[in-house]
Design a protein around this motif. Structure first.
Motif, short mmCIF file in Angstrom:
data_model
loop_
_atom_site.label_atom_id
_atom_site.label_comp_id
_atom_site.label_asym_id
_atom_site.label_seq_id
_atom_site.Cartn_x
_atom_site.Cartn_y
_atom_site.Cartn_z
N ALA A 186 0.85 -1.18 0.00
CA ALA A 186 0.00 0.00 0.00
C ALA A 186 0.89 1.23 0.00
O ALA A 186 1.83 1.31 0.79
N GLN A 187 0.61 2.15 -0.87
CA GLN A 187 1.40 3.36 -0.94
C GLN A 187 0.71 4.46 -0.15
O GLN A 187 -0.50 4.65 -0.27
N ALA A 188 1.47 5.17 0.63
CA ALA A 188 0.97 6.34 1.33
C ALA A 188 1.49 7.57 0.61
O ALA A 188 2.67 7.63 0.26
N GLN A 189 0.61 8.52 0.38
CA GLN A 189 1.03 9.70 -0.35
C GLN A 189 1.91 10.59 0.52
O GLN A 189 1.72 10.68 1.74
N ILE A 190 2.83 11.24 -0.11
CA ILE A 190 3.82 12.04 0.61
C ILE A 190 3.19 13.23 1.32
O ILE A 190 3.71 13.70 2.32
N ARG A 191 2.05 13.68 0.84
CA ARG A 191 1.46 14.87 1.46
C ARG A 191 1.05 14.63 2.90
O ARG A 191 1.04 15.56 3.70
N TYR A 192 0.73 13.40 3.28
CA TYR A 192 0.43 13.10 4.68
C TYR A 192 1.66 13.36 5.54
O TYR A 192 1.57 13.92 6.63
N TYR A 193 2.81 12.94 5.05
CA TYR A 193 4.03 13.15 5.80
C TYR A 193 4.42 14.62 5.85
O TYR A 193 4.93 15.10 6.86
N VAL A 194 4.16 15.34 4.78
CA VAL A 194 4.48 16.76 4.75
C VAL A 194 3.61 17.51 5.75
O VAL A 194 4.10 18.35 6.50
N TYR A 195 2.32 17.19 5.80
CA TYR A 195 1.44 17.84 6.77
C TYR A 195 1.87 17.49 8.19
O TYR A 195 1.88 18.36 9.07
N ALA A 196 2.20 16.25 8.44
CA ALA A 196 2.64 15.85 9.77
C ALA A 196 3.92 16.58 10.15
O ALA A 196 4.07 17.06 11.27
N TYR A 197 4.86 16.65 9.20
CA TYR A 197 6.13 17.34 9.47
C TYR A 197 5.90 18.82 9.75
O TYR A 197 6.47 19.38 10.70
N LEU A 198 5.08 19.46 8.95
CA LEU A 198 4.81 20.88 9.17
C LEU A 198 4.10 21.11 10.49
O LEU A 198 4.40 22.08 11.20
N TYR A 199 3.18 20.23 10.83
CA TYR A 199 2.48 20.38 12.12
C TYR A 199 3.47 20.28 13.28
O TYR A 199 3.47 21.11 14.18
N VAL A 200 4.30 19.25 13.25
CA VAL A 200 5.26 19.07 14.33
C VAL A 200 6.22 20.25 14.38
O VAL A 200 6.53 20.77 15.46
N ALA A 259 11.25 38.55 17.90
CA ALA A 259 10.85 39.01 16.56
C ALA A 259 11.60 38.22 15.50
O ALA A 259 11.02 37.83 14.48
N ILE A 260 12.88 37.95 15.73
CA ILE A 260 13.65 37.14 14.78
C ILE A 260 13.08 35.72 14.72
O ILE A 260 12.93 35.14 13.65
N PHE A 261 12.75 35.18 15.88
CA PHE A 261 12.19 33.83 15.94
C PHE A 261 10.86 33.76 15.17
O PHE A 261 10.64 32.85 14.36
N VAL A 262 9.98 34.71 15.40
CA VAL A 262 8.68 34.72 14.72
C VAL A 262 8.88 34.99 13.23
O VAL A 262 8.14 34.45 12.39
N ALA A 263 9.87 35.78 12.86
CA ALA A 263 10.15 36.02 11.44
C ALA A 263 10.59 34.75 10.74
O ALA A 263 10.19 34.48 9.60
N VAL A 264 11.41 33.94 11.40
CA VAL A 264 11.82 32.66 10.82
C VAL A 264 10.61 31.75 10.65
O VAL A 264 10.45 31.08 9.62
N ALA A 312 7.52 32.78 10.22
CA ALA A 312 6.73 33.36 9.13
C ALA A 312 7.35 33.04 7.78
O ALA A 312 6.63 32.75 6.82
N LEU A 313 8.69 33.09 7.68
CA LEU A 313 9.33 32.73 6.42
C LEU A 313 9.07 31.26 6.07
O LEU A 313 8.86 30.92 4.90
N GLY A 314 9.08 30.40 7.06
CA GLY A 314 8.81 28.98 6.81
C GLY A 314 7.40 28.75 6.30
O GLY A 314 7.18 28.01 5.33
N ILE A 315 6.43 29.39 6.91
CA ILE A 315 5.04 29.19 6.46
C ILE A 315 4.80 29.89 5.13
O ILE A 315 4.04 29.40 4.29
N LEU A 316 5.48 31.01 4.89
CA LEU A 316 5.36 31.67 3.59
C LEU A 316 5.95 30.80 2.49
O LEU A 316 5.37 30.68 1.40
#
Length: 126
Positions: free
Chosen positions: A59-73, A103-108, A110-114
């Motif tokens: 069974a293949q699991a699509q990569i987007r599940y892992y991407v969402y999990a990684y971004l959430y974590v 501010a630097i931490f939140v900017a990083v 924000a750059l990641g989510i952007l």
């Protein structure tokens, strides 16, 4: 057992006892096991909740599940770092340096989510 070499003697004794215990346990296992273990029909068959398995085993699991999990974590863990800062921010001694660091931490963040948004990683395709 005291003195400089006493601790090494204790360690050596513990090592000898542990090796002896290991050898005795495996020897007892070899002596007490059945000579020819039974292999009844169906022992190695797959079993799924009381039913025979249906379909293949691949069974293949699509990569987007892992991407969402990684971004959430990633963002959940980084958001956890905001709480201690918010708790100690009003204490004396935390001035403009603390605000700039956060501010630097939140900017990083924000750059990641952007970046994720620009690459359409956050878009769910059905």
């Amino acid at each position: 057992m005291s003195g400089y070499l006493g601790s090494y003697a204790t360690l050596g004794l513990l090592l000898i006892v542990s090796v002896l215990f290991f050898v005795v346990a495996f020897t007892a296992n070899r002596l007490l096991r059945p000579a020819r273990p039974a292999d009844p029909v169906g022992k190695r068959a797959s079993y799924e909740c009381g039913l025979d398995p249906v379909g293949g085993d691949w069974a293949q699991a699509q990569i987007r599940y892992y991407v969402y999990a990684y971004l959430y974590v990633l963002f959940a863990v980084e958001a956890v770092f905001l709480f201690p800062w918010a708790v100690v921010f009003d204490r004396p001694g935390f001035g403009i340096v603390t605000v700039v660091e956060m501010a630097i931490f939140v900017a990083v963040l924000a750059l990641g989510i952007l970046y994720a948004w620009r690459k359409n990683i956050l878009r769910w395709t059905g």
